[in-house]
Design a protein around this motif. Structure first.
Motif, PDB file in Angstrom:
ATOM      1  N   UNK A  51      -7.112  -1.187 -12.369  1.00 28.34           N
ATOM      2  CA  UNK A  51      -5.893  -1.686 -11.724  1.00 28.34           C
ATOM      3  C   UNK A  51      -5.700  -0.883 -10.442  1.00 28.34           C
ATOM      4  N   UNK A  52      -5.606  -1.567  -9.319  1.00 27.10           N
ATOM      5  CA  UNK A  52      -5.392  -0.882  -8.043  1.00 27.10           C
ATOM      6  C   UNK A  52      -4.115  -1.407  -7.397  1.00 27.10           C
ATOM      7  N   UNK A  53      -3.239  -0.457  -7.061  1.00 26.86           N
ATOM      8  CA  UNK A  53      -1.953  -0.807  -6.445  1.00 26.86           C
ATOM      9  C   UNK A  53      -2.035  -0.522  -4.946  1.00 26.86           C
ATOM     10  N   UNK A  54      -1.787  -1.525  -4.141  1.00 23.74           N
ATOM     11  CA  UNK A  54      -1.722  -1.333  -2.683  1.00 23.74           C
ATOM     12  C   UNK A  54      -0.263  -1.364  -2.257  1.00 23.74           C
ATOM     13  N   UNK A  55       0.195  -0.302  -1.612  1.00 30.38           N
ATOM     14  CA  UNK A  55       1.545  -0.290  -1.064  1.00 30.38           C
ATOM     15  C   UNK A  55       1.448  -0.626   0.420  1.00 30.38           C
ATOM     16  N   UNK A  56       2.140  -1.681   0.806  1.00 29.33           N
ATOM     17  CA  UNK A  56       2.023  -2.223   2.163  1.00 29.33           C
ATOM     18  C   UNK A  56       3.323  -1.938   2.928  1.00 29.33           C
ATOM     19  N   UNK A  57       3.211  -1.361   4.117  1.00 31.48           N
ATOM     20  CA  UNK A  57       4.393  -1.110   4.946  1.00 31.48           C
ATOM     21  C   UNK A  57       5.184  -2.406   5.121  1.00 31.48           C
ATOM     22  N   UNK A  58       6.511  -2.315   5.059  1.00 28.99           N
ATOM     23  CA  UNK A  58       7.258  -3.578   5.081  1.00 28.99           C
ATOM     24  C   UNK A  58       7.102  -4.322   6.406  1.00 28.99           C
ATOM     25  N   UNK A  98      10.596 -15.446  -7.975  1.00 27.86           N
ATOM     26  CA  UNK A  98      10.434 -16.599  -7.072  1.00 27.86           C
ATOM     27  C   UNK A  98       9.456 -16.324  -5.949  1.00 27.86           C
ATOM     28  N   UNK A  99       9.329 -15.058  -5.562  1.00 32.83           N
ATOM     29  CA  UNK A  99       8.372 -14.728  -4.498  1.00 32.83           C
ATOM     30  C   UNK A  99       7.273 -13.800  -5.021  1.00 32.83           C
ATOM     31  N   UNK A 100       6.863 -14.027  -6.257  1.00 34.28           N
ATOM     32  CA  UNK A 100       5.732 -13.284  -6.821  1.00 34.28           C
ATOM     33  C   UNK A 100       4.572 -14.252  -7.015  1.00 34.28           C
ATOM     34  N   UNK A 101       3.453 -13.932  -6.391  1.00 36.44           N
ATOM     35  CA  UNK A 101       2.248 -14.758  -6.502  1.00 36.44           C
ATOM     36  C   UNK A 101       1.267 -14.079  -7.464  1.00 36.44           C
ATOM     37  N   UNK A 102       0.604 -14.880  -8.271  1.00 38.64           N
ATOM     38  CA  UNK A 102      -0.501 -14.367  -9.096  1.00 38.64           C
ATOM     39  C   UNK A 102      -1.693 -15.282  -8.869  1.00 38.64           C
ATOM     40  N   UNK A 103      -2.801 -14.711  -8.455  1.00 36.11           N
ATOM     41  CA  UNK A 103      -4.004 -15.517  -8.233  1.00 36.11           C
ATOM     42  C   UNK A 103      -5.130 -14.976  -9.108  1.00 36.11           C
ATOM     43  N   UNK A 118       5.713  -9.525  -4.556  1.00 33.66           N
ATOM     44  CA  UNK A 118       4.378  -8.993  -4.891  1.00 33.66           C
ATOM     45  C   UNK A 118       3.302 -10.077  -4.882  1.00 33.66           C
ATOM     46  N   UNK A 119       2.092  -9.587  -4.721  1.00 27.59           N
ATOM     47  CA  UNK A 119       0.897 -10.417  -4.798  1.00 27.59           C
ATOM     48  C   UNK A 119      -0.020  -9.742  -5.817  1.00 27.59           C
ATOM     49  N   UNK A 120      -0.383 -10.492  -6.848  1.00 34.08           N
ATOM     50  CA  UNK A 120      -1.252  -9.934  -7.879  1.00 34.08           C
ATOM     51  C   UNK A 120      -2.531 -10.757  -7.926  1.00 34.08           C
ATOM     52  N   UNK A 121      -3.647 -10.090  -7.800  1.00 37.46           N
ATOM     53  CA  UNK A 121      -4.940 -10.769  -7.864  1.00 37.46           C
ATOM     54  C   UNK A 121      -5.711 -10.242  -9.077  1.00 37.46           C
ATOM     55  N   UNK A 122      -5.972 -11.164 -10.003  1.00 34.87           N
ATOM     56  CA  UNK A 122      -6.686 -10.801 -11.229  1.00 34.87           C
ATOM     57  C   UNK A 122      -8.093 -11.381 -11.140  1.00 34.87           C
ATOM     58  N   UNK A 123      -9.075 -10.523 -11.197  1.00 33.79           N
ATOM     59  CA  UNK A 123     -10.460 -10.992 -11.136  1.00 33.79           C
ATOM     60  C   UNK A 123     -11.122 -10.743 -12.492  1.00 33.79           C
ATOM     61  N   UNK A 124     -11.645 -11.809 -13.076  1.00 35.62           N
ATOM     62  CA  UNK A 124     -12.348 -11.709 -14.361  1.00 35.62           C
ATOM     63  C   UNK A 124     -13.645 -12.519 -14.287  1.00 35.62           C
ATOM     64  N   UNK A 160      -7.729  -5.778 -11.367  1.00 34.39           N
ATOM     65  CA  UNK A 160      -6.398  -6.275 -11.023  1.00 34.39           C
ATOM     66  C   UNK A 160      -5.920  -5.542  -9.782  1.00 34.39           C
ATOM     67  N   UNK A 161      -5.548  -6.292  -8.768  1.00 38.81           N
ATOM     68  CA  UNK A 161      -5.041  -5.701  -7.535  1.00 38.81           C
ATOM     69  C   UNK A 161      -3.588  -6.149  -7.357  1.00 38.81           C
TER      70      UNK A 161
END
Lengths: 69, 69, 69, 69, 69, 69
Positions: free
Chosen positions: C42-49, B38-43, B2-8, C4-5
């Motif tokens: 909070x917005x969840x984007x589901x991305x084709x693999x 291990x493959x989860x990004x939070x920005x 997953x990729x999580x982008x938190x904007x504040x 949050x995305x």
């Protein structure tokens, strides 16, 4: 509940201009889609011009070439 | 992955708070979806308050109006 | 007013899991930064693999290689 | 009309490296998809390392642990 | 060279409404910042309502509670 | 740990082309910035052409005008 993200180059956008962008984008969503302004977010990202590219060139170089044709 | 982008808004978020956001968001993805941390990004993006609008107003103006009701 | 995305691969995330992500991410912002949940998106984007790559490979191919080590 | 957003940690990326990223990303879209470079945007976001997390940790802490195994 | 990303819930936005959003957002950037429309992008993301949360709830549940006060 | 987001119009991009974009973008980050491919993400968003605007027009209309000069 729209979310609008406006990305522009960082070149002295004033607080008044930012307020006008926020107001105008919100108004657009209200007018076209009937959205509630209370839950409409507008976020402006100012991007350094050396970080923005078009036509394969950084913005400053791109403009130089456009200007000199 | 997953990729999580938190904007504040940029208002003095401390390194400890940032670490807590990163830890908490990663934990959420592990717990709810079984993702690999291990493959989860939070920005985290910190946005100047004059660049964030809600209800058609820049944040500072919005808060003033909310406060004075 | 956080935004949050969460971007994940589209692999059968259920409505209950989505609700848990929305609840958990909102709670995180309230707990760590004292944000108001009423203006937390909070917005969840589901991305084709096949649209998600890691280590230079599309996800499916990446997983095959990881599995066969 | 592609839009490419490259997000990296802010760690001294030079203008020359930025130009190479812009050129390379544009070239990739032209080569693989036959896109017109004139309407290809590349935007580079440099993110403070304390704002980027992986494996549940801020980048600096993550690297320390990786280094010490 | 602005880039505008409008994210709304997927609820039957018509092609005419999309055209109006594109036209209006472009016009806003031209009017407020003097940008060149030729290099202004507007991208609309339609997000499934179960993927959009506010106040810790998926949109449908949020609206139910608002409606019943 | 770069994150690359490539947004293009949805017009029949094949799995092979997607793999080439993922490979090429990852290679670019490795080559220019010395990044580790193992923690490089590439996400491709395919956007419906009626959702993508340039020069104030939806893409299809924009192309029609360009073609007829």
């Amino acid at each position: 509940m729209p979310y609008v993200n406006i990305r522009v180059t960082r070149e002295g956008v004033t607080p008044e201009q930012k307020a006008a962008l926020i107001d105008g984008a919100t108004d657009l969503l209200v007018r076209v889609l009937g959205k509630d302004p209370a839950t409409t977010f507008v976020i402006i990202d100012e991007v350094e011009i050396e970080n923005w590219g078009v036509a394969g060139l950084p913005t400053a170089e791109y403009r130089r070439r456009m200007a000199t044709g």
